[in-house]
Design an enzyme around this catalytic site. Structure first.
Site, PDB file in Angstrom:
ATOM      1  CG  ASP A  32      -2.013  -1.225   1.196  1.00  0.00           C
ATOM      2  OD1 ASP A  32      -2.781  -1.118   0.337  1.00  0.00           O
ATOM      3  OD2 ASP A  32      -1.910  -2.153   2.033  1.00  0.00           O
ATOM      4  NE  ARG A  40       0.870  -0.235   4.726  1.00  0.00           N
ATOM      5  CZ  ARG A  40       0.207  -0.114   5.066  1.00  0.00           C
ATOM      6  NH1 ARG A  40       0.263   0.877   6.505  1.00  0.00           N
ATOM      7  NH2 ARG A  40      -1.511  -0.303   4.853  1.00  0.00           N
ATOM      8  NE  ARG A 105      -6.717   5.054   2.425  1.00  0.00           N
ATOM      9  CZ  ARG A 105      -6.807   3.420   3.576  1.00  0.00           C
ATOM     10  NH1 ARG A 105      -7.128   3.392   4.306  1.00  0.00           N
ATOM     11  NH2 ARG A 105      -6.121   2.659   2.367  1.00  0.00           N
ATOM     12  CE  LYS A 135      -6.097   1.094  -1.527  1.00  0.00           C
ATOM     13  NZ  LYS A 135      -4.714   0.581  -0.638  1.00  0.00           N
ATOM     14  CG  HIS A 136     -11.853  -0.035   0.337  1.00  0.00           C
ATOM     15  ND1 HIS A 136     -11.272   1.162  -0.058  1.00  0.00           N
ATOM     16  CD2 HIS A 136     -10.631  -0.770   0.741  1.00  0.00           C
ATOM     17  CE1 HIS A 136      -9.386   1.207   1.145  1.00  0.00           C
ATOM     18  NE2 HIS A 136      -9.267  -0.197   1.242  1.00  0.00           N
ATOM     19  CG  HIS A 148      -8.173  -0.581   9.664  1.00  0.00           C
ATOM     20  ND1 HIS A 148      -8.382   0.279   8.811  1.00  0.00           N
ATOM     21  CD2 HIS A 148      -7.283  -1.078   8.708  1.00  0.00           C
ATOM     22  CE1 HIS A 148      -7.912   0.011   7.842  1.00  0.00           C
ATOM     23  NE2 HIS A 148      -6.945  -0.603   7.617  1.00  0.00           N
ATOM     24  CG  ASP A 215      -9.410  -4.299   3.216  1.00  0.00           C
ATOM     25  OD1 ASP A 215      -8.077  -4.768   3.224  1.00  0.00           O
ATOM     26  OD2 ASP A 215      -9.522  -2.828   3.268  1.00  0.00           O
TER      27      ASP A 215
END
Length: 302
Positions: A32, A40, A105, A135-136, A148, A215
């Site tokens: 990601d 990351r 995002r 996504k998503h 999450h 996911d």
């Protein structure tokens, strides 16, 4: 790939080589690398990027090209480390009520604009030899909870949802997509990832016929046993299951529960591998200069 996997360039390249050796083919390795909070790789391994929502706003009328250039530069950084798949574009259409974990995002609040920018992101990645993952699906923008941590529920009717579906339908030619862990009341009582009804909507109404992955199956939006959820996702119609928390015991259980790919999933996976994007020659300094000019509101002479 996550922060825990990423130390320095030589280590990252060696890890990618070892992973591919384990499966004896050039398997896609995912990351990601959106920019902003979800990035990351950071300096000195890669450039630091603002959140997409803010970046698009700064670029204004030049947003499509700015995002194309941004992700072409990201692709170059990823491929140099052996990583060939970026989980982008994110084409969830933002609302004022979109949960903060997702809102900045996003690329905007207009479905058509999000679609155009999503296409530019995918083009930038593929021009750099990197697979995009959209996504998503079928759309996370209306969610007011962080999947999450909790299971979001979207109460919008099917007419309203058609706006959220639109970018995914327009980009249905892209090779891979990632599901949303969300309940859409107008479609089913089960989260999209575990719902044959929603998966059928994605395949038939939205028209996405390529490879679909979940996911992260260990996110708290999905309660209960992670292995059962993995199997449930496959039964619902997902082609592959992502498990991302690094717990090896869970990884074994998820792999066993998911089992071998179905014939249809295997065909989609083979199509992905056979259509690997090829990196085009590029002048990184020139792209960087063009991007800076766009962000600073200047015309860029070629």
């Amino acid at each position: 790939m996550f922060d825990r996997n990423l130390e320095e360039p030589g280590q990252i390249r060696a890890l990618c080589e070892e992973l591919r050796d384990c499966v004896d083919h050039a398997a896609p390795i995912l990351i990601d690398q959106e920019g902003g909070r979800v990035q990351r790789l950071r300096p000195p391994l890669a450039r630091d990027w603002p959140a997409p929502f803010d970046f698009v706003a700064q670029a204004g009328a030049g947003a499509e090209q700015a995002m194309r250039l941004r992700y072409r530069l990201i692709a170059e950084e990823l491929r140099a480390l052996g990583i060939d798949t970026n989980c982008a574009p994110l084409v969830d259409v933002a609302e004022h009520t979109t949960h903060p974990f997702l809102r900045n995002r996003c690329y905007g609040t207009d479905a058509q604009g999000v679609t155009r920018i999503g296409r530019a992101v995918a083009e930038g990645l593929m021009q750099g030899g990197v697979y995009p993952v959209i996504k998503h699906v079928p759309g996370h923008g209306r969610a007011q909870a962080d999947s999450h941590r909790d299971l979001p529920r979207v109460a919008a009717d099917r007419v309203a949802l058609s706006r959220d579906f639109a970018p995914f339908a327009a980009l249905a030619d892209l090779p891979m997509a990632m599901t949303a862990h969300i309940v859409y009341d107008a479609l089913d009582t089960r989260p999209a990832t575990l719902s044959p009804v929603v998966m059928d909507t994605i395949r038939e109404e939205i028209g996405f016929q390529n490879l679909i992955m979940t996911d992260d199956i260990s996110m708290r939006a999905l309660t209960g046993d992670v292995a059962q959820n993995a199997r449930g996702a496959i039964v619902a119609g997902c082609d592959a299951v992502l498990h991302c928390n690094g717990d090896f015991k869970e990884m074994r259980a998820v792999a066993e529960a998911a089992g071998a790919m179905t014939d249809a999933a295997q065909a989609r996976a083979e199509a992905v591998l056979q259509n690997r994007p090829k990196a085009q020659p590029v002048d990184i300094a020139a792209l960087t200069a063009e991007l800076e000019a766009l962000l600073n509101g200047r015309d860029h002479g070629g």
